[in-house]
Design a protein around this motif. Structure first.
Motif, short mmCIF file in Angstrom:
data_model
loop_
_atom_site.label_atom_id
_atom_site.label_comp_id
_atom_site.label_asym_id
_atom_site.label_seq_id
_atom_site.Cartn_x
_atom_site.Cartn_y
_atom_site.Cartn_z
N GLN A 185 -14.14 -9.28 -10.51
CA GLN A 185 -12.81 -8.90 -10.98
C GLN A 185 -11.76 -9.49 -10.03
OE1 GLN A 185 -12.22 -4.71 -11.17
NE2 GLN A 185 -10.14 -4.86 -11.95
N VAL A 186 -10.79 -10.18 -10.59
CA VAL A 186 -9.75 -10.81 -9.79
C VAL A 186 -8.60 -9.84 -9.59
CG1 VAL A 186 -8.06 -12.66 -9.73
CG2 VAL A 186 -10.36 -13.12 -10.58
N GLN A 187 -8.22 -9.62 -8.36
CA GLN A 187 -7.08 -8.76 -8.09
C GLN A 187 -6.51 -9.03 -6.71
OE1 GLN A 187 -8.13 -4.58 -8.05
NE2 GLN A 187 -9.98 -4.92 -6.86
N LEU A 188 -5.29 -8.57 -6.51
CA LEU A 188 -4.65 -8.62 -5.21
C LEU A 188 -4.44 -7.19 -4.76
CD1 LEU A 188 -1.83 -11.27 -5.77
CD2 LEU A 188 -3.87 -11.55 -4.37
N VAL A 189 -4.76 -6.93 -3.50
CA VAL A 189 -4.63 -5.58 -2.98
C VAL A 189 -3.73 -5.61 -1.75
CG1 VAL A 189 -5.84 -3.59 -2.05
CG2 VAL A 189 -6.91 -4.96 -3.84
N GLU A 190 -2.62 -4.88 -1.83
CA GLU A 190 -1.72 -4.77 -0.70
C GLU A 190 -2.01 -3.50 0.09
OE1 GLU A 190 0.80 -6.33 -4.23
OE2 GLU A 190 -0.76 -4.85 -3.87
N SER A 191 -1.73 -3.56 1.38
CA SER A 191 -1.87 -2.38 2.24
C SER A 191 -0.89 -2.50 3.39
CB SER A 191 -3.31 -2.26 2.76
OG SER A 191 -3.64 -3.40 3.54
N GLY A 192 -0.76 -1.41 4.14
CA GLY A 192 0.07 -1.43 5.34
C GLY A 192 1.43 -0.78 5.19
N GLY A 193 1.77 -0.33 4.01
CA GLY A 193 3.05 0.33 3.84
C GLY A 193 3.07 1.70 4.51
N GLY A 194 4.24 2.29 4.55
CA GLY A 194 4.39 3.61 5.16
C GLY A 194 5.84 3.99 5.30
N SER A 195 6.07 5.06 6.04
CA SER A 195 7.43 5.54 6.30
C SER A 195 7.79 5.31 7.76
CB SER A 195 7.52 7.03 5.97
OG SER A 195 7.31 7.26 4.60
N VAL A 196 8.93 4.71 7.99
CA VAL A 196 9.37 4.44 9.36
C VAL A 196 10.86 4.75 9.48
CG1 VAL A 196 7.63 2.66 9.79
CG2 VAL A 196 9.86 2.00 8.87
N HIS A 197 11.31 4.89 10.70
CA HIS A 197 12.74 5.06 10.98
C HIS A 197 13.41 3.69 11.02
CE1 HIS A 197 12.26 9.27 11.64
NE2 HIS A 197 11.46 9.10 12.69
N PRO A 198 14.70 3.64 10.81
CA PRO A 198 15.43 2.37 10.96
C PRO A 198 15.15 1.75 12.33
CG PRO A 198 16.84 3.99 9.93
CD PRO A 198 15.58 4.72 10.33
N GLY A 199 14.92 0.45 12.33
CA GLY A 199 14.56 -0.26 13.55
C GLY A 199 13.06 -0.38 13.77
N GLY A 200 12.29 0.33 12.98
CA GLY A 200 10.84 0.30 13.10
C GLY A 200 10.23 -0.96 12.51
N SER A 201 8.91 -1.05 12.62
CA SER A 201 8.17 -2.23 12.15
C SER A 201 6.97 -1.81 11.30
CB SER A 201 7.66 -3.05 13.34
OG SER A 201 8.72 -3.56 14.11
N LEU A 202 6.60 -2.69 10.41
CA LEU A 202 5.37 -2.54 9.62
C LEU A 202 4.76 -3.91 9.40
CD1 LEU A 202 6.43 -0.01 6.81
CD2 LEU A 202 4.77 0.42 8.62
N ARG A 203 3.45 -3.94 9.25
CA ARG A 203 2.75 -5.18 8.92
C ARG A 203 1.99 -4.95 7.63
NH1 ARG A 203 -2.51 -8.17 11.30
NH2 ARG A 203 -1.83 -10.34 11.13
N LEU A 204 2.40 -5.67 6.59
CA LEU A 204 1.74 -5.56 5.30
C LEU A 204 0.66 -6.62 5.18
CD1 LEU A 204 4.83 -5.08 2.97
CD2 LEU A 204 3.63 -3.39 4.36
N SER A 205 -0.39 -6.27 4.45
CA SER A 205 -1.47 -7.21 4.18
C SER A 205 -1.66 -7.36 2.68
CB SER A 205 -2.78 -6.70 4.80
OG SER A 205 -2.69 -6.60 6.19
N CYS A 206 -2.08 -8.54 2.30
CA CYS A 206 -2.39 -8.84 0.89
C CYS A 206 -3.74 -9.53 0.90
CB CYS A 206 -1.32 -9.73 0.29
SG CYS A 206 -1.70 -10.35 -1.37
N GLU A 207 -4.71 -8.91 0.23
CA GLU A 207 -6.05 -9.47 0.23
C GLU A 207 -6.53 -9.69 -1.20
OE1 GLU A 207 -7.43 -7.30 4.39
OE2 GLU A 207 -8.64 -7.08 2.59
#
Length: 134
Positions: free
Chosen positions: A1-23
């Motif tokens: 099955q072909v699909q794209l799966v994202e991860s790494g989201g969340g809740s942060v305060h202004p000025g914060g950082s996140l790293r998203l992944s796409c597999e």
């Protein structure tokens, strides 16, 4: 099955950082360009492209809102695409969706299609939620 799966989201305060992944599953990243879109509460019609990365040479492209804060990278060995987001702002809130555009090397040099031409992309993920609030 072909699909794209994202991860790494969340809740942060202004000025914060996140790293998203796409597999991707079911295909290799190597012949695909990837773009990250931010989608608002209105669904697919509210998608705005944030960043893209070309296949083969890894050239990165950024929309104005992402320049100097976001970095898109790819690792064709681990079959993953990433979006590093720094100095996040409340207006960055949304669902971040990854999309893949098939573009083999013998087609020449890839560049992002016009934003309204979202049908150029072959595969879309379901997205990961990013919320930036104080």
């Amino acid at each position: 099955q072909v699909q794209l799966v994202e991860s790494g989201g969340g809740s942060v305060h202004p000025g914060g950082s996140l790293r998203l992944s796409c597999e991707p599953s079911g295909f290799s990243t190597s012949n695909y360009a990837f773009s990250w879109f931010r989608q608002g509460p209105g669904g697919e019609n509210t998608r705005a492209r944030i960043a893209s990365i070309s296949p083969h040479d890894g050239t990165a492209y950024y929309e104005r809102s992402a320049k100097e804060r976001f970095t898109v990278t790819r690792d064709d060995v681990t079959n993953s695409v990433y979006l590093q987001m720094n100095n996040l702002k409340p207006e960055d809130t949304g669902i971040y969706v990854c999309a893949a555009d098939y573009f083999p090397e013998d087609w020449g040099e890839w560049s992002p299609p016009p934003e309204f031409e979202q049908s150029e992309y072959d595969y879309w993920g379901q997205g990961t939620q990013v919320t930036v609030s104080s």
